[in-house]
Design a protein around this motif. Structure first.
Motif, short mmCIF file in Angstrom:
data_model
loop_
_atom_site.label_atom_id
_atom_site.label_comp_id
_atom_site.label_asym_id
_atom_site.label_seq_id
_atom_site.Cartn_x
_atom_site.Cartn_y
_atom_site.Cartn_z
N PHE A 222 0.84 -1.21 0.00
CA PHE A 222 0.00 0.00 0.00
C PHE A 222 0.86 1.25 0.00
CE2 PHE A 222 0.51 1.22 4.50
CZ PHE A 222 0.95 0.02 5.07
N LEU A 223 0.22 2.38 -0.30
CA LEU A 223 0.92 3.65 -0.24
C LEU A 223 0.53 4.37 1.04
CD1 LEU A 223 0.54 5.41 -3.74
CD2 LEU A 223 2.47 4.04 -2.92
N ALA A 224 1.51 5.03 1.67
CA ALA A 224 1.20 5.95 2.77
C ALA A 224 1.54 7.34 2.24
CB ALA A 224 2.03 5.63 4.01
N VAL A 225 0.54 8.18 2.12
CA VAL A 225 0.73 9.52 1.56
C VAL A 225 0.63 10.53 2.70
CG1 VAL A 225 -0.15 11.22 -0.08
CG2 VAL A 225 -0.21 8.78 -0.66
N ASN A 226 1.77 11.17 2.97
CA ASN A 226 1.84 12.11 4.09
C ASN A 226 1.63 13.54 3.59
OD1 ASN A 226 2.33 13.39 6.50
ND2 ASN A 226 4.48 12.78 6.66
N ILE A 227 0.43 14.08 3.81
CA ILE A 227 0.14 15.44 3.36
C ILE A 227 0.47 16.39 4.51
CG2 ILE A 227 -1.49 16.94 2.16
CD1 ILE A 227 -3.19 14.52 1.48
N GLY A 228 1.73 16.79 4.54
CA GLY A 228 2.22 17.72 5.56
C GLY A 228 2.30 19.10 4.94
N THR A 229 3.37 19.83 5.26
CA THR A 229 3.60 21.12 4.63
C THR A 229 3.77 20.86 3.13
OG1 THR A 229 4.78 21.75 6.63
CG2 THR A 229 5.03 23.19 4.72
N GLY A 230 4.61 19.87 2.83
CA GLY A 230 4.68 19.30 1.49
C GLY A 230 4.12 17.89 1.58
N THR A 231 4.13 17.20 0.45
CA THR A 231 3.54 15.86 0.43
C THR A 231 4.59 14.83 0.06
OG1 THR A 231 1.42 16.79 -0.27
CG2 THR A 231 1.74 14.45 -0.69
N SER A 232 4.69 13.74 0.84
CA SER A 232 5.58 12.68 0.40
C SER A 232 4.85 11.34 0.36
CB SER A 232 6.87 12.62 1.20
OG SER A 232 6.61 12.38 2.52
N ILE A 233 5.25 10.55 -0.61
CA ILE A 233 4.55 9.30 -0.92
C ILE A 233 5.48 8.12 -0.66
CG2 ILE A 233 3.30 8.03 -2.72
CD1 ILE A 233 2.80 10.72 -4.11
N HIS A 234 5.02 7.22 0.21
CA HIS A 234 5.82 6.07 0.59
C HIS A 234 5.14 4.78 0.16
CE1 HIS A 234 7.96 8.79 3.37
NE2 HIS A 234 6.77 9.32 3.48
N LEU A 235 5.95 3.87 -0.36
CA LEU A 235 5.44 2.55 -0.73
C LEU A 235 5.80 1.58 0.39
CD1 LEU A 235 4.35 0.46 -2.85
CD2 LEU A 235 6.72 0.27 -3.64
N ILE A 236 4.80 0.88 0.90
CA ILE A 236 5.08 -0.12 1.93
C ILE A 236 4.71 -1.48 1.34
CG2 ILE A 236 4.58 -0.91 4.28
CD1 ILE A 236 4.02 2.14 4.86
N LYS A 237 5.76 -2.29 1.16
CA LYS A 237 5.61 -3.56 0.46
C LYS A 237 6.28 -4.65 1.28
CE LYS A 237 6.34 -5.36 -4.19
NZ LYS A 237 6.78 -5.01 -5.56
N ASN A 238 5.54 -5.66 1.64
CA ASN A 238 6.06 -6.72 2.51
C ASN A 238 6.77 -6.14 3.74
OD1 ASN A 238 5.19 -8.69 0.64
ND2 ASN A 238 7.04 -8.31 -0.58
N GLY A 239 6.21 -5.09 4.30
CA GLY A 239 6.77 -4.52 5.52
C GLY A 239 7.91 -3.53 5.29
N GLU A 240 8.44 -3.47 4.06
CA GLU A 240 9.56 -2.55 3.78
C GLU A 240 9.06 -1.24 3.17
OE1 GLU A 240 13.18 -3.61 2.37
OE2 GLU A 240 13.31 -5.15 3.94
N THR A 241 9.68 -0.15 3.57
CA THR A 241 9.22 1.16 3.08
C THR A 241 10.24 1.82 2.16
OG1 THR A 241 8.11 1.44 5.20
CG2 THR A 241 8.32 3.40 3.83
N THR A 242 9.76 2.35 1.03
CA THR A 242 10.60 3.20 0.19
C THR A 242 9.82 4.46 -0.16
OG1 THR A 242 10.01 1.52 -1.46
CG2 THR A 242 12.34 2.04 -1.24
N ARG A 243 10.53 5.58 -0.21
CA ARG A 243 9.87 6.80 -0.64
C ARG A 243 9.86 6.77 -2.16
NH1 ARG A 243 10.53 12.07 -2.25
NH2 ARG A 243 9.15 13.59 -1.26
N VAL A 244 8.67 6.81 -2.74
CA VAL A 244 8.57 6.69 -4.19
C VAL A 244 8.28 8.01 -4.89
CG1 VAL A 244 8.03 4.23 -4.35
CG2 VAL A 244 6.18 5.84 -3.92
N GLY A 245 8.00 9.03 -4.11
CA GLY A 245 7.76 10.31 -4.76
C GLY A 245 7.19 11.35 -3.82
N GLY A 246 6.79 12.45 -4.39
CA GLY A 246 6.23 13.52 -3.57
C GLY A 246 5.91 14.71 -4.44
N THR A 247 5.34 15.72 -3.82
CA THR A 247 5.07 16.97 -4.53
C THR A 247 5.10 18.13 -3.54
OG1 THR A 247 3.35 18.28 -5.65
CG2 THR A 247 2.59 16.36 -4.43
#
Ligand code: ATP
Ligand code: MG
Length: 268
Positions: A94-119
């Motif tokens: 699944f994706l965890a999308v953090n809409i903070g001051t800016g936005t960052s998009i994290h991919l969580i796959k089999n428990g591992e997280t990678t930042r895959v993008g943002g805006t």
């Protein structure tokens, strides 16, 4: 006594344990003083874990021994814990999308997280543009007014196509703030309409990027976190409307804005 503190660009989020329960508290990022007074007044010798972009500034200001946690690690650890506390099941990928001051998009796959993008389009965009356009400073007021507005400043696909059958869903926004001929001829757009269009635009940019990434990475769901989402029913409703683009129901978790703080606390 343990504190997890996420010092972000706009807000400082604190997760702490008292009487074996987790509590949450928020401060403005430009008011380190309030946070320090609160810590000094309530904790004798706390264990502190810091995360977020302003963690080093805050470390200097506090002058206390702290443990530092990388922001994306803290966020993903916290999201996983909140999902399980809230009994929300996002699936294996699944994706965890953090809409903070800016936005960052994290991919969580089999428990591992990678930042895959943002805006750079995020909560800060709402605060800044809303103030420029309406003079309002208070976030809660912006959100409350947006609910009363309508999206007449935007151009929908069906507005362009008129009687003809459009090639895509006519209700999709063709151009945010793009109802130009009408805007030029009309003086009566209210602050509520401007805020609805603005929050709508921010939500749509984020949902379009997130949906595309969710499809690309075979995600089962998208979890939206960050203080921009908190008590922001209007933004959530726009995120939900765009479900049709990816078929993925957006998920929201209680206290999602404290993901980073909680993740930092867990590292102690
Ligand atoms: P970043 O992670 O990008 O460094 P941050 O951690 O400070 O920033 P969040 O706290 O997740 O970001 O979200 C900040 C956004 O939340 C603001 O830009 C605003 O849109 C919204 N917001 C919600 N409540 C408030 C508030 N009381 N005051 C200011 N902004 C608020
Ligand atoms: Mg943050």
């Amino acid at each position: 006594e343990s504190l997890g503190i996420d010092a972000g660009g706009t807000l400082i989020k604190v997760a702490y344990i008292e009487n074996e329960t987790i509590h949450y508290k928020m401060f403005q990022s430009n008011q380190f003083r309030d946070l320090k007074d609160w810590i000094d007044g309530n904790f004798a010798s706390p264990n502190i874990a810091l995360t977020g972009g302003r963690q080093s500034d805050l470390e200097d200001y506090l002058g206390l021994p702290v443990m530092k946690v990388e922001e994306f690690i803290a966020t993903s650890v916290g999201v996983k814990q909140l999902l399980s506390i809230n009994e929300v099941k996002p699936g294996k990928t699944f994706l965890a999308v953090n809409i903070g001051t800016g936005t960052s998009i994290h991919l969580i796959k089999n428990g591992e997280t990678t930042r895959v993008g943002g805006t750079g389009v995020g909560g800060g965009t709402i605060l800044g543009l809303a103030h420029l356009l309406t003079g309002i400073k208070d976030f809660d007021k912006m959100v409350a007014l947006a609910k009363q507005g309508n999206r007449d400043l935007d151009l929908k696909v069906k507005d362009i196509y008129g009687k003809a059958v459009p090639p895509i869903d006519g209700n999709i926004t063709a151009s945010n703030f793009g109802n130009f001929f009408n805007i030029v001829n009309t003086q009566d757009y209210s602050d509520a309409d401007i805020l609805a269009a603005l929050i709508g635009m921010v939500a749509e940019v984020i949902v379009v990027i997130s949906n595309a990434m969710a499809v690309q990475h075979d995600c089962e769901s998208i979890v939206y976190i960050g203080s921009t989402v908190h008590q922001n029913d209007y933004l959530k409703s726009v995120l939900r409307e765009y479900k049709s683009l990816s078929g993925l129901e957006p998920l929201f978790i209680e206290n999602g804005e404290y993901s980073g703080a909680l993740g930092a606390l867990k590292q102690l």
